[in-house]
Design an enzyme around this catalytic site. Sequence first.
Site, mmCIF file in Angstrom:
data_model
loop_
_atom_site.group_PDB
_atom_site.id
_atom_site.type_symbol
_atom_site.label_atom_id
_atom_site.label_comp_id
_atom_site.label_asym_id
_atom_site.label_seq_id
_atom_site.Cartn_x
_atom_site.Cartn_y
_atom_site.Cartn_z
ATOM 1 C CB ALA A 67 -1.220 -0.326 1.449
ATOM 2 N N GLY A 106 -0.260 -4.856 0.726
ATOM 3 C CA GLY A 106 -0.924 -4.886 -0.114
ATOM 4 C C GLY A 106 -0.572 -5.530 -1.676
ATOM 5 C CD GLU A 109 -2.945 -7.854 2.240
ATOM 6 O OE1 GLU A 109 -2.454 -6.659 1.821
ATOM 7 O OE2 GLU A 109 -3.751 -7.648 2.921
ATOM 8 C CD GLU A 129 0.719 -6.117 5.507
ATOM 9 O OE1 GLU A 129 1.601 -6.871 5.741
ATOM 10 O OE2 GLU A 129 0.131 -5.701 4.503
HETATM 11 C C1 3H9 Z 1 0.290 -2.412 3.119
HETATM 12 O O1 3H9 Z 1 0.303 -2.719 2.519
HETATM 13 C C2 3H9 Z 1 -0.923 -2.427 4.237
HETATM 14 C C3 3H9 Z 1 -1.968 -3.351 3.646
HETATM 15 O O2 3H9 Z 1 -1.586 -4.902 3.785
HETATM 16 C C4 3H9 Z 1 -3.666 -3.051 3.555
HETATM 17 C C5 3H9 Z 1 -4.059 -2.227 3.348
HETATM 18 C C6 3H9 Z 1 -5.149 -1.197 3.371
HETATM 19 N N1 3H9 Z 1 4.839 3.272 -0.298
HETATM 20 O O3 3H9 Z 1 13.715 0.891 0.848
HETATM 21 P P1 3H9 Z 1 14.287 2.252 -0.409
HETATM 22 C C7 3H9 Z 1 9.820 4.569 -1.256
HETATM 23 S S1 3H9 Z 1 1.439 -1.661 4.499
HETATM 24 C C8 3H9 Z 1 5.012 4.571 -0.651
HETATM 25 O O4 3H9 Z 1 15.570 3.022 -0.181
HETATM 26 P P2 3H9 Z 1 14.998 0.178 -1.333
HETATM 27 C C9 3H9 Z 1 10.560 4.852 -0.144
HETATM 28 O O5 3H9 Z 1 10.373 5.579 0.411
HETATM 29 C C10 3H9 Z 1 3.212 -1.278 2.940
HETATM 30 N N2 3H9 Z 1 6.990 4.713 -0.831
HETATM 31 O O6 3H9 Z 1 14.457 1.167 -1.282
HETATM 32 C C11 3H9 Z 1 11.629 5.499 -0.910
HETATM 33 O O7 3H9 Z 1 11.358 6.631 -1.344
HETATM 34 P P3 3H9 Z 1 12.305 7.829 -0.866
HETATM 35 C C12 3H9 Z 1 3.659 -2.840 3.065
HETATM 36 C C13 3H9 Z 1 7.631 3.673 -0.941
HETATM 37 O O8 3H9 Z 1 15.315 -0.729 -2.346
HETATM 38 C C14 3H9 Z 1 11.627 5.153 -2.772
HETATM 39 O O9 3H9 Z 1 10.578 3.641 -1.914
HETATM 40 N N3 3H9 Z 1 4.808 -2.311 2.252
HETATM 41 C C15 3H9 Z 1 6.788 1.944 -0.425
HETATM 42 O O10 3H9 Z 1 16.167 -0.247 -0.371
HETATM 43 C C16 3H9 Z 1 12.918 3.352 -2.473
HETATM 44 O O11 3H9 Z 1 12.724 2.666 -1.190
HETATM 45 C C17 3H9 Z 1 6.242 -2.367 3.346
HETATM 46 O O12 3H9 Z 1 6.198 -2.562 4.137
HETATM 47 C C18 3H9 Z 1 5.750 2.121 0.403
HETATM 48 N N4 3H9 Z 1 4.906 0.840 0.628
HETATM 49 O O13 3H9 Z 1 14.004 -1.607 -0.650
HETATM 50 C C19 3H9 Z 1 7.207 -1.863 2.332
HETATM 51 N N5 3H9 Z 1 7.971 1.407 -0.235
HETATM 52 O O14 3H9 Z 1 13.220 7.094 -2.748
HETATM 53 C C20 3H9 Z 1 8.384 -0.932 2.214
HETATM 54 C C21 3H9 Z 1 8.621 2.092 -0.366
HETATM 55 O O15 3H9 Z 1 11.378 8.796 -1.977
HETATM 56 N N6 3H9 Z 1 9.411 -0.790 1.252
HETATM 57 N N7 3H9 Z 1 8.797 3.281 -0.643
HETATM 58 O O16 3H9 Z 1 12.607 8.000 0.046
HETATM 59 C C22 3H9 Z 1 10.626 -1.549 2.045
HETATM 60 O O17 3H9 Z 1 10.618 -2.170 2.405
HETATM 61 C C23 3H9 Z 1 11.599 -1.143 1.003
HETATM 62 O O18 3H9 Z 1 11.594 0.744 0.529
HETATM 63 C C24 3H9 Z 1 11.542 -2.087 -0.217
HETATM 64 C C25 3H9 Z 1 12.575 -0.392 -1.078
HETATM 65 C C26 3H9 Z 1 12.025 -3.181 -0.271
HETATM 66 C C27 3H9 Z 1 9.935 -2.333 -0.948
#
Ligand code: 3H9
Length: 682
Positions: A67, A106, A109, A129
Site C-alpha cells: 500500500a 498490499g 495481497e 505490515e
Molecule cells: C500495506 O501494504 C498494508 C496493506 O496490507 C493493506 C492496506 C489496506 N509506499 O527502501 P528504499 C519508497 S503496508 C510508498 O530506499 P530499497 C521509499 O520511501 C505496506 N513509498 O529502497 C523510498 O522513497 P524515496 C507494506 C514507498 O530498494 C523509495 O520507495 N509494504 C513504499 O532499499 C525506495 O525505498 C512495506 O512495508 C511504500 N509502501 O527497498 C514495504 N515502500 O526514494 C516497505 C518504499 O523518496 N518498503 N517506498 O526515499 C520496503 O521495505 C523497501 O522500501 C523496499 C525497497 C524493499 C520496497
Amino acid sequence: MTTENQAVVTIKINNQIGSISINYAPVNALSQAVRAGLINALVSLEDNDEVKVIIIGCEGRTFIAGADIKEFGKPPSEPFLPDVVNRIEACTKPVIASMFGTSLGGGFEVALACHYRVSLNQAKVGLPEVNLGLIPGAGGTQRLMRIVGPEQALEMITSGKHVAASKLANSDLFDLLIDSDLEQHTTAFAEGLMAKGELRPARVGDRTINTSNFDWSTAKSLVAKKAKGKQAPLVAFDVLEKTQQLSIKDGMAYEREQFLILRDSQQSAALRHAFAAEKQAAKLSIEATATNVEFVGIIGGGNMGSGIATAFLSSGFKVQLIEQTADALSAGLERIENNFMNNLKRGRMSQQQVDKYLANLTGDTDYQTLAECDLILEAVFENIDVKKELFNKVEQVCKPEAVLATNTSYLDINDIAKTMKRPEQLVGLHFFSPANIMKLLEVVKADQTSDAAIATAMALGKKLRKISVLVGVCFGFAGNRMYTRYGREIQQMLLEGATVEQIDNALTDWGMAMGPLAVQDLSGIDIGHNARSAQPFPEHDKGYFRAAATMVNAGRLGRKTNAGFYQYSDGKKESAPQVESLLREKANELAIKQQTFTDEMIVHRALFALIAEGLALLKAGIVQRTSDIDVIWLHGYGFPRYKGGPMFQAKQMGEQIVVGKLTELRAEFGEDIWPEYTFGEL
Ligand code: 3H9
C-alpha cells in the site's frame, strides 16, 4: 494489439492475453491512482471478448511493494484495497501475477488474489505490515493461511520477514518459479492455460483452511515472546485464530476491522515515523558527487578496527589493515577472521562467501602500503595527539584525493583537522560497537569537510548497509552527547533514592533494549569514569556521574570484576545490597534530597533528559533534521522502535506537556542542568 494509456496503469492485448502493467515509481505502491487504474484495467479486459487470460505485472524495479505508505495519514479514498483484491479474485477470466523484486504487503495481497502466480526465484514476498504496526488489511491473513497453512502464514505475518520465492517452492504459493525471462515465461504460462482450456479461475477464497494439526496455544506463546512490546503481531495472531473457520468474506471483515484499529494506533504512527525518518536521514541538502571507493585502509586492528574491517569486507571492499607491530597486526587479522568464522557458525554466511571476503584482506605495519587506498580510516585509541600524528603520517603517503576518516567517538575533529594539509578530506565515521553488526553510522562533518567527502561517506554507509546520519562536531556528536545526558540523569536518580533494579526495570519495561546500569556494568564503569576524570567534576552538578565514581572507588568496575551496579556469580546478574548502602552514603555526603520514585517518574526523567538534549542539538544545528535524532536512538541505543524515538515522543506529547515538564524540572534542579529550550526547535 490494443493499447490504452492511463496515468499509472496501462493495458496491452496480444494473442488473446490481456496484460496490465503498473508503472508508478519508485516501487509501484498502491496509491489511489494505481488502485483505480487496476480496477478499470481489469474490468475493461474482462469485458473484452478478445481476451482469454489476464496478466498483472509491473514496470521498473519491482512488483507492487505494498500500500502507499504516504496515504496512511490521510482519509482513505476509494476504491479501497480489499475491494480491489476481491474484484481481482472475482474476475471471470484467469488472472496471473507476474512477480519480481519485492511483492510486499498490499502488493503480495494482490498476487494472492490472482488465480496463478509466476515468479522469479530470487524475488521476495512478504507481509511486512507488523513492521509498520499494522496487519495485512486486504485479505493477506485469509488468503495466505488458505494457501500455505496456519503455521507458515503465522510465521510470515507475525515476523514481517521478506522471504525468497525459492524458499517457498514447496508450498502451493507459486505455479511457476523461474530464474530469468519473466515476461516470456508468464506469457508461455498464459498460453498453456489457453491451450489446456483451463479458463475457469479457481479462487483461493473458496478454499477451506486445514488447521487440524495446528497447536494454536503453543504458537500464541511463541508469538507473545517474540513480540517484545509490539501489539501488531499479537493482533495478527488473534485474527488468524479467530477467522480460521470463517468464510473469506467474514474473515476479511474481521481483518479489516483490526487493521483500521491498528492504523490509528500510537504504535503504528511511531513505526511509520521510523520508516520515513530512515529514508529522510539518507537525504542531503548538498549536491556533490561521491567518489568511488573500492580499497579501504584501516589503521588499528582492535575490537573497533577489526569490526569496521569486517563490515567493509562483508560489503565487498578490499581492506588493508595497519598496525604498529607485527604481533598487533596478526592479532588484528585474527580478530577479523574470527568475526567471519562467527558469521559462518551462525549461518549468516557460507564458507564460499567467507573465503571470497577474506581474500580481500591484507595487512602491514608500513603506512606506505596505504598509498593506493581510496579511503583511510583510523580506529586507534582516543587520544587527540596520537590521532593528529597519525593523520600527518597518512597525508605523506596517501593519494591526494583519498578521503580520510576518524572513528573517534568524542574528540574534536576540527582540532584534528587543524594540523592537516588537506582538512577538507577529513570526515568522521563514527561506527557503533560491534561495528560489523550495529546498523548506525554517524557521518561527522567538520568545519572544513568538503561536500564531496560527505557525499562519499554517506554513499559508503549505504554500501555498508548501514543507516547513516549526518551530524556536526560537538562533544560526543549527536548520539553520545545525548547518551551522556541520559546517563547523567540516571546517575542523579540513583542518588535521589531510585534503586538500580528499579531504574533498569522501569526503562526495559517501557521498551529500552537494556537497562542503562546493566549496560554500564557490561562495558565497564571505569571506562567512562576515567574519561570523565580527565576534567574536574562540575561543582554545580551534584548528580554528575558520582554514583559511577562511587562504584569505581569501591573497586566495582562492572562484569569484569564480578561487581558493579549489580553483582555477578557464574555470569548471572544479581542485585547487590551493598551498592544501595554505598549510594545512600554518597547521597548523604552530597546532601541530595531523597524521594520515592515510581516507574513513571523514572521513565519521564530519562526521556525528558533526552528530549532536552535533543532540543539543544537542534538549536546548535548539529543534526540536519529532528527525525535524524530519532534514527540515531533507534539504531544506536536500543530505543523501542514502536515508540518512534525521543523527539517523536516529544511531538506526540505536544508543546504544553513538554514545556510544562521541562519548566518543572528547571525549577527543581536549576537552569544549569535543565536550560531553557523552545519547543519551536522541534
Ligand atoms: C500495506 O501494504 C498494508 C496493506 O496490507 C493493506 C492496506 C489496506 N509506499 O527502501 P528504499 C519508497 S503496508 C510508498 O530506499 P530499497 C521509499 O520511501 C505496506 N513509498 O529502497 C523510498 O522513497 P524515496 C507494506 C514507498 O530498494 C523509495 O520507495 N509494504 C513504499 O532499499 C525506495 O525505498 C512495506 O512495508 C511504500 N509502501 O527497498 C514495504 N515502500 O526514494 C516497505 C518504499 O523518496 N518498503 N517506498 O526515499 C520496503 O521495505 C523497501 O522500501 C523496499 C525497497 C524493499 C520496497
